[in-house]
Design a protein around this motif. Structure first.
Motif, short mmCIF file in Angstrom:
data_model
loop_
_atom_site.label_atom_id
_atom_site.label_comp_id
_atom_site.label_asym_id
_atom_site.label_seq_id
_atom_site.Cartn_x
_atom_site.Cartn_y
_atom_site.Cartn_z
N CYS A 18 -8.47 -0.43 0.37
CA CYS A 18 -8.19 0.87 -0.27
C CYS A 18 -8.30 2.01 0.73
CB CYS A 18 -9.09 1.10 -1.47
SG CYS A 18 -10.83 1.31 -1.07
N PHE A 19 -9.03 1.84 1.82
CA PHE A 19 -9.10 2.87 2.85
C PHE A 19 -7.79 2.95 3.64
CE2 PHE A 19 -13.92 1.98 3.30
CZ PHE A 19 -14.18 2.75 2.17
N TYR A 20 -7.21 1.79 3.89
CA TYR A 20 -6.00 1.72 4.70
C TYR A 20 -4.74 2.01 3.89
CZ TYR A 20 -2.41 -0.27 7.78
OH TYR A 20 -1.31 -0.46 8.56
N VAL A 21 -4.67 1.46 2.69
CA VAL A 21 -3.47 1.58 1.87
C VAL A 21 -3.76 2.53 0.71
CG1 VAL A 21 -1.71 0.32 0.58
CG2 VAL A 21 -2.89 -0.79 2.48
N PRO A 22 -3.16 3.73 0.73
CA PRO A 22 -3.51 4.74 -0.25
C PRO A 22 -3.05 4.45 -1.68
CG PRO A 22 -1.76 5.54 1.16
CD PRO A 22 -2.19 4.21 1.70
N ARG A 23 -2.02 3.60 -1.82
CA ARG A 23 -1.50 3.31 -3.17
C ARG A 23 -1.29 1.80 -3.33
NH1 ARG A 23 1.39 7.04 -0.95
NH2 ARG A 23 3.34 5.89 -0.89
N PRO A 24 -1.83 1.21 -4.39
CA PRO A 24 -1.68 -0.24 -4.59
C PRO A 24 -0.23 -0.73 -4.59
CG PRO A 24 -3.37 0.59 -6.05
CD PRO A 24 -2.72 1.79 -5.39
N LYS A 25 0.71 0.10 -4.98
CA LYS A 25 2.10 -0.38 -4.99
C LYS A 25 2.60 -0.68 -3.57
CE LYS A 25 4.81 3.89 -4.99
NZ LYS A 25 5.81 4.64 -5.71
N LEU A 26 1.89 -0.18 -2.55
CA LEU A 26 2.26 -0.47 -1.16
C LEU A 26 1.76 -1.84 -0.70
CD1 LEU A 26 1.60 2.98 0.57
CD2 LEU A 26 3.82 1.88 0.16
N TYR A 27 0.91 -2.51 -1.47
CA TYR A 27 0.36 -3.79 -1.04
C TYR A 27 1.45 -4.80 -0.70
CZ TYR A 27 -4.24 -2.27 -2.82
OH TYR A 27 -5.41 -1.60 -3.06
N THR A 28 2.60 -4.71 -1.36
CA THR A 28 3.68 -5.67 -1.11
C THR A 28 4.65 -5.21 -0.03
OG1 THR A 28 4.99 -4.73 -2.90
CG2 THR A 28 3.57 -6.62 -3.45
N ASP A 29 4.45 -4.02 0.51
CA ASP A 29 5.32 -3.53 1.59
C ASP A 29 5.16 -4.46 2.79
OD1 ASP A 29 6.07 -2.08 4.04
OD2 ASP A 29 6.21 -0.31 2.77
N PRO A 30 6.28 -4.92 3.39
CA PRO A 30 6.15 -5.86 4.52
C PRO A 30 5.45 -5.26 5.73
CG PRO A 30 8.47 -5.36 4.04
CD PRO A 30 7.65 -4.70 2.99
N GLU A 31 5.31 -3.95 5.80
CA GLU A 31 4.55 -3.36 6.90
C GLU A 31 3.07 -3.28 6.58
OE1 GLU A 31 6.14 0.23 8.51
OE2 GLU A 31 7.88 -0.83 9.33
N VAL A 32 2.69 -3.57 5.36
CA VAL A 32 1.29 -3.67 4.96
C VAL A 32 0.89 -5.15 4.88
CG1 VAL A 32 -0.36 -3.24 3.09
CG2 VAL A 32 1.27 -1.47 3.74
N SER A 33 1.77 -5.93 4.29
CA SER A 33 1.56 -7.38 4.12
C SER A 33 2.69 -8.13 4.78
CB SER A 33 1.49 -7.72 2.62
OG SER A 33 0.40 -7.10 1.99
N PRO A 34 2.69 -8.23 6.11
CA PRO A 34 3.82 -8.85 6.80
C PRO A 34 3.98 -10.35 6.55
CG PRO A 34 2.09 -8.34 8.36
CD PRO A 34 1.69 -7.74 7.04
N LEU A 35 3.00 -10.98 5.91
CA LEU A 35 3.14 -12.39 5.60
C LEU A 35 4.35 -12.61 4.72
CD1 LEU A 35 1.90 -15.24 5.81
CD2 LEU A 35 0.65 -14.72 3.74
#
Length: 178
Positions: A161-178
């Motif tokens: 939560c410190f790094y990613v300000p909005r949970p909808k970004l969790y699936t962004d490939p630049e947040v979750s490149p897996l």
């Protein structure tokens, strides 16, 4: 070990060199620390050991850290450093990108950004216990929790939560490149 503070692409960084370091081989070390912490002496020591083995010198960027600088500040800084190395004339095939934990994430994201931008890609990347899935939905996250000395599920739940300000970004490939 020689440590030299520099600015690379507008990002503060440190060159690490050892007597075995050649002038052309570059190890770009993207440090871990949950996107929020920096351990310069620990990472400089690790980089120095790798430099001896690879006959290279290492560049460790001091990318901007979360909470004060959430995503995409860190990947922006890492991309800027990689671009600056290429622009300075470093042969991409003489560059290795290495990252541990959050740095493993940033190494993979830097590769993805370089490829998308048409930049020459480095010789290889080394990902040590990389944090690649901010959704934390992989069954292996629970199955192997406690087995990886770098990644603990409870810590990831708190620190993302410190790094990613909005949970909808969790699936962004630049947040979750897996």
């Amino acid at each position: 070990v020689t440590r030299t503070a520099v600015d690379v692409g507008g990002v503060p960084a440190e060159w690490i060199a050892v007597p075995e370091s050649g002038p052309d081989r570059v190890l770009l070390v993207l440090h871990g620390g949950s996107f929020a912490f920096r351990f310069p002496n620990t990472h400089a020591g690790l980089a120095a050991r790798m430099c001896r083995l690879l006959r290279a010198r290492a560049l460790i960027p001091d990318y901007r850290l979360a909470r004060e600088h959430p995503f995409p500040a860190a990947p922006d800084d890492c991309e800027a450093v990689y671009r600056a190395l290429i622009d300075a004339g470093h042969d991409a095939q003489e560059i290795v990108i290495c990252g541990d934990s959050a740095g493993g994430n940033l190494a993979l994201v830097t590769l993805l950004r370089a490829r998308a931008a048409g930049l020459p890609l480095p010789a290889c990347a080394v990902l040590l216990s990389p944090a690649l899935d901010c959704t934390l939905t992989s069954p292996s996250m629970a199955a192997f929790d406690g087995h990886d000395p770098m990644l603990a599920l409870a810590n990831l739940l708190v620190l993302r939560c410190f790094y990613v300000p909005r949970p909808k970004l969790y699936t962004d490939p630049e947040v979750s490149p897996l």
